[in-house]
Design a protein around this motif. Structure first.
Motif, PDB file in Angstrom:
ATOM      1  N   LYS A   4       0.970  -1.439   0.044  1.00  0.00           N
ATOM      2  CA  LYS A   4       0.130   0.061  -0.102  1.00  0.00           C
ATOM      3  C   LYS A   4       0.898   1.187  -0.095  1.00  0.00           C
ATOM      4  O   LYS A   4       0.326   2.346  -0.566  1.00  0.00           O
ATOM      5  N   ILE A   5       1.971   1.315   0.789  1.00  0.00           N
ATOM      6  CA  ILE A   5       2.980   2.376   0.755  1.00  0.00           C
ATOM      7  C   ILE A   5       4.420   2.062   0.701  1.00  0.00           C
ATOM      8  O   ILE A   5       4.687   0.881   1.108  1.00  0.00           O
ATOM      9  N   LEU A   6       5.099   2.784  -0.232  1.00  0.00           N
ATOM     10  CA  LEU A   6       6.391   2.245  -0.382  1.00  0.00           C
ATOM     11  C   LEU A   6       7.163   3.653  -0.630  1.00  0.00           C
ATOM     12  O   LEU A   6       6.920   4.592  -1.433  1.00  0.00           O
TER      13      LEU A   6
ATOM     14  N   ARG B  57       4.459  -0.428   3.914  1.00  0.00           N
ATOM     15  CA  ARG B  57       3.210  -1.191   4.648  1.00  0.00           C
ATOM     16  C   ARG B  57       2.590  -1.969   3.380  1.00  0.00           C
ATOM     17  O   ARG B  57       2.223  -1.436   2.249  1.00  0.00           O
ATOM     18  N   GLY B  58       1.937  -3.048   3.970  1.00  0.00           N
ATOM     19  CA  GLY B  58       0.993  -3.802   3.026  1.00  0.00           C
ATOM     20  C   GLY B  58       0.080  -4.884   3.748  1.00  0.00           C
ATOM     21  O   GLY B  58      -0.006  -4.783   4.894  1.00  0.00           O
ATOM     22  N   ILE B  59      -0.402  -5.593   3.077  1.00  0.00           N
ATOM     23  CA  ILE B  59      -1.492  -6.515   3.628  1.00  0.00           C
ATOM     24  C   ILE B  59      -1.303  -7.757   3.109  1.00  0.00           C
ATOM     25  O   ILE B  59      -0.936  -7.944   1.748  1.00  0.00           O
ATOM     26  N   TRP B  60      -1.433  -8.843   3.927  1.00  0.00           N
ATOM     27  CA  TRP B  60      -1.190 -10.451   3.674  1.00  0.00           C
ATOM     28  C   TRP B  60      -2.678 -11.032   3.749  1.00  0.00           C
ATOM     29  O   TRP B  60      -3.205 -10.958   4.884  1.00  0.00           O
ATOM     30  N   ARG B  61      -3.020 -11.579   2.892  1.00  0.00           N
ATOM     31  CA  ARG B  61      -4.304 -12.377   3.014  1.00  0.00           C
ATOM     32  C   ARG B  61      -3.993 -13.896   2.728  1.00  0.00           C
ATOM     33  O   ARG B  61      -3.128 -14.323   1.780  1.00  0.00           O
TER      34      ARG B  61
ATOM     35  N   MET C  72      -0.745  -6.717  12.381  1.00  0.00           N
ATOM     36  CA  MET C  72      -1.884  -7.613  12.561  1.00  0.00           C
ATOM     37  C   MET C  72      -1.783  -8.910  11.833  1.00  0.00           C
ATOM     38  O   MET C  72      -0.940  -9.199  11.073  1.00  0.00           O
ATOM     39  N   CYS C  73      -2.515  -9.946  12.365  1.00  0.00           N
ATOM     40  CA  CYS C  73      -2.184 -11.288  11.999  1.00  0.00           C
ATOM     41  C   CYS C  73      -3.633 -12.012  12.132  1.00  0.00           C
ATOM     42  O   CYS C  73      -4.299 -11.931  12.929  1.00  0.00           O
ATOM     43  N   GLN C  74      -3.811 -12.948  11.121  1.00  0.00           N
ATOM     44  CA  GLN C  74      -4.930 -13.747  11.005  1.00  0.00           C
ATOM     45  C   GLN C  74      -4.968 -14.853  12.275  1.00  0.00           C
ATOM     46  O   GLN C  74      -5.880 -15.421  12.702  1.00  0.00           O
ATOM     47  N   GLY C  75      -3.788 -15.167  12.596  1.00  0.00           N
ATOM     48  CA  GLY C  75      -3.550 -16.403  13.505  1.00  0.00           C
ATOM     49  C   GLY C  75      -3.601 -15.687  14.812  1.00  0.00           C
ATOM     50  O   GLY C  75      -4.005 -16.478  16.017  1.00  0.00           O
ATOM     51  N   MET C  76      -3.863 -14.427  14.863  1.00  0.00           N
ATOM     52  CA  MET C  76      -4.613 -13.753  16.298  1.00  0.00           C
ATOM     53  C   MET C  76      -5.891 -13.406  16.252  1.00  0.00           C
ATOM     54  O   MET C  76      -6.514 -12.906  17.269  1.00  0.00           O
ATOM     55  N   GLY C  77      -6.632 -13.865  15.021  1.00  0.00           N
ATOM     56  CA  GLY C  77      -7.992 -13.709  15.083  1.00  0.00           C
ATOM     57  C   GLY C  77      -8.522 -12.253  14.076  1.00  0.00           C
ATOM     58  O   GLY C  77      -9.344 -12.121  14.206  1.00  0.00           O
TER      59      GLY C  77
ATOM     60  N   TYR D 282      -7.336  -9.979   8.566  1.00  0.00           N
ATOM     61  CA  TYR D 282      -6.029 -10.268   7.689  1.00  0.00           C
ATOM     62  C   TYR D 282      -4.821  -9.960   8.408  1.00  0.00           C
ATOM     63  O   TYR D 282      -4.769  -9.277   9.451  1.00  0.00           O
ATOM     64  N   CYS D 283      -3.750 -10.149   7.649  1.00  0.00           N
ATOM     65  CA  CYS D 283      -2.462 -10.071   7.958  1.00  0.00           C
ATOM     66  C   CYS D 283      -1.930  -8.438   7.521  1.00  0.00           C
ATOM     67  O   CYS D 283      -2.144  -8.209   6.529  1.00  0.00           O
ATOM     68  N   GLN D 284      -1.332  -7.759   8.379  1.00  0.00           N
ATOM     69  CA  GLN D 284      -0.952  -6.455   8.160  1.00  0.00           C
ATOM     70  C   GLN D 284       0.831  -6.246   8.379  1.00  0.00           C
ATOM     71  O   GLN D 284       0.974  -6.659   9.529  1.00  0.00           O
TER      72      GLN D 284
END
Length: 665
Positions: free
Chosen positions: A101-103, A115-119, A164-169, A172-174
């Motif tokens: 998202k940001i570079l 910054r970015g997002i992992w799905r 942020m992490c899907q493994g934490m509920g 999505y992951c950030q």
């Protein structure tokens, strides 16, 4: 932020050999369940803390190597595309759907932010199946991969933190990447996991820098040797320049001493000829030779004859006069029997005044740089000498002016004193002279300050030009006065005294032609010449006649003319009242004069032709190379413009008188 190319196109699947290549590197395809089992086995055997570090370092090395393989990739449009290839590789390998998202980065300042997002993270999926939701992020290989890729790209340590992490509920992951200094201790856990990799990377960089340092040292030594050789050359040139400057200063001092010792122009020229070992010539701004050194060799050509021949070319003389202090010297070529040779010409400049030229032949051997410098110094010293001569002449002019004041006003004790004073000035009043007077004005209209400055500068040049023209045409000419009131004495030779009028016409024509040649168009000037003076009392009368002649010409709106009082004939008596003279001419043929001036016509000339042929139209037409119809038409126009009645004898007499008055003007 999207790439315009597809990474899948870089895959090369060889089914026969069972090899998958990605840009020259072998690639393996595993089911994600294999990694699930491996992750479970490692955590059960080693514990979560140790496994987290192992997987983070594993991901770091993968990311670093992938970034290395993408370096200098030709498909990238810019530097940022290289970094954005990391998220695309993650997606291609099926590990996660990654999007940036940001570079933002600045290599010079050492700042990096992404910054970015992992799905659909495979690590979050496995961890949830094994252990359920965790309190901390669980995408260890993905974070390590991003850190390694970013470090290779940026050239400095970059750390990825999963915020942020899907493994934490989380839905999505950030992730967020920063240069290690920018975290300010907030990423210590990640730094500890990657410590071994960071140390290895630091060691790798040290090794690289050592290798580069050795190369740089070797290359630096080579460059230093080259620079040292260049410095030696420069030092040699500087020493040569220093020697030249010392010689130049010695030459300047030597020539200046000649001026101070009063050796004159000839002494300067002879010394300069010895210095540069060739003949030297000095000319004034009219290209007249002022001094020339003796020939040093019999084989040398005659520089005086060459100079006179070269400057007769109008283009050459124009270029020479255009030279200023910025033009150090110019080379002029001239033909000789066996080819072409040249002479070096240096302008003699004093302020804004162009005084003349100093020149030397460039014959068998070319003039050296030092010789040209010597010529330039000589030009400066000669300018001082010429200014010195000018000051001396101006001092003499003041003495002459005082002498003329007493001569023209009759304020002297007796004639013997006047004759003695004249003799001291080199003037023999026992001979016959004509008195000459000159007026000048500035043609163009400028503001008062510029006008006053230009008038002074113009008058000085005018004064020198008049002196040159009259002395070249009339040997024995005696100039006096100043820029605003120039007067002079023209000698009358005994041999031509009886035919003085005819001889005077030739002299006047030559003076007028030469003045028009040497003076620019912005000058307006009038030269009046009085009658011959055989007694002291005649000089005042001759002066008044010269002034009256100028007044008459001015009254008729004529400029740039040289006239003698005798040319007015019997009508010169009217100068007793100049205003009446002016009014008479203006009244009779003034409209014709104005018409000719405005329309550049020749009606006054036609009218003169008509009267000079006894008012005979046929004879006037024949002598004027006109047909009779044209002559009649012009006479008709003359009658209409000036209201002249050719049948009225009184009118005819008045017109004839007016034409006679201006016949010689």
């Amino acid at each position: 932020m999207k790439q315009k190319f597809k990474l899948t196109e870089l895959l090369d699947i060889n089914k026969e050999d069972g090899i998958i290549n990605f840009r020259g590197h072998r690639m393996l395809v595993f089911l994600s369940s294999y990694f699930y089992e491996l992750r479970k086995e490692m955590i059960d055997s080693l514990g979560e803390d140790i496994v987290r570090g192992i997987l983070a370092r594993f991901g770091y090395r993968c990311g670093f190597n992938d970034a290395t393989s993408f370096q200098n990739f030709p498909e990238f449009e810019n530097d940022a595309n290289w970094m954005l290839a990391g998220p695309l590789m993650h997606t291609l390998e099926g590990l996660v759907h990654a999007s940036a998202k940001i570079l933002e980065y600045d290599r010079q300042k050492g700042n990096f932010l992404m910054r970015g997002i992992w799905r659909n993270s495979y690590e979050a999926e496995h961890h949830l199946r094994l252990f359920g939701p965790d309190k901390e992020p669980v995408c260890w290989t993905l974070s390590g991969y991003a850190s390694g890729f970013g470090t290779c790209f940026f050239g400095r340590q970059v750390i990825c933190v999963e915020t942020m992490c899907q493994g934490m509920g989380d839905p999505y992951c950030q992730f967020e990447l920063r240069n290690i200094e920018a975290w300010n201790g907030a990423a210590m856990r990640n730094i500890d996991d990657l410590k071994q990799c960071l140390v290895e990377e630091a060691q790798r960089r040290v090794t690289l820098w050592r290798g580069m340092s050795n190369y740089v040292l070797e290359r630096t030594n080579e460059i230093l040797k080259e620079k040292l050789a260049e410095l030696n050359k420069v030092n040699k040139l500087l020493n040569q320049e220093k020697g030249a400057m010392q010689k130049s200063a010695a030459i300047h001092n030597q020539l200046t001493t000649l001026v101070l010792e009063g050796q004159g122009l000839s002494g300067i020229v002879e010394n300069l000829a010895c210095i540069i070992d060739r003949t030297v010539l000095v000319a004034d701004r009219f290209f007249q030779v002022m001094s020339c050194s003796k020939h040093l060799r019999e084989s040398e050509v005659d520089i005086e004859s060459i100079w006179r021949k070269v400057v007769t070319d109008p283009a050459v003389s124009k270029d020479l006069l255009a030279m200023d202090s910025g033009n150090h010297y110019s080379r002029l070529g001239f033909p000789v029997s066996n080819g072409t040779k040249s002479m070096v010409v240096v302008p003699i400049i004093a302020g804004n005044n162009h005084l003349g030229f100093v020149t030397a032949l460039d014959e068998e051997k070319s003039l050296s740089k030092l010789d040209c410098i010597a010529l330039e110094h000589a030009a400066t010293v000669i300018a001082l000498e010429m200014l010195k001569q000018k000051a001396s002449f101006e001092s003499e002019l003041r003495i002459r002016e005082n002498f003329f004041d007493s001569l023209l006003t009759g304020k002297y004790e007796n004639e013997d004193i006047v004759l003695w004073r004249a003799k001291q000035l080199g003037l023999d009043l026992s001979k016959t002279y004509r008195l000459m007077s000159i007026d000048i004005e500035l043609e163009e209209v400028v503001d008062n300050v510029k006008r006053q400055y230009k008038q002074v500068h113009m008058a000085e040049n005018f004064f020198e030009t008049v002196r040159y023209v009259f002395e070249s045409i009339c040997p024995g000419f005696f100039l006096s006065g100043n820029c605003n009131n120039t007067i002079g004495l023209l000698p009358v030779t005994v041999e031509t005294k009886d035919t003085d009028i005819n001889n005077l016409s030739t002299v006047l024509q030559r003076i007028e032609t030469d003045l028009k040649t040497h003076l620019p168009e912005e000058y307006k000037w009038w030269v009046g010449i009085g009658s011959p003076c055989s007694r002291l009392s005649d000089f005042a009368t001759s002066y008044h006649e010269a002034r009256a002649t100028i007044d008459i010409v001015k009254a008729l709106n004529r400029k740039n003319r040289c006239l003698a009082y005798e040319k007015l004939g019997v009508f010169s008596l009217i100068n007793i009242n100049v205003d009446r003279f002016r009014n008479f001419i203006r009244k009779v043929i003034g409209p014709l004069i104005d018409y000719d001036e405005k329309n550049n016509s020749q009606l006054v000339e036609t009218l003169t032709l008509y009267f000079n042929n006894n008012c005979n139209v046929q004879r006037a037409s024949r002598n004027g190379f006109l047909n009779s119809a044209t002559m009649k038409y012009r006479l008709k126009r003359i009658s209409e413009i000036a209201n002249i009645d050719f049948s009225n004898s009184e009118t005819i007499l008045m017109v004839h008188l007016a034409l006679k008055m201006i016949e010689g003007i």
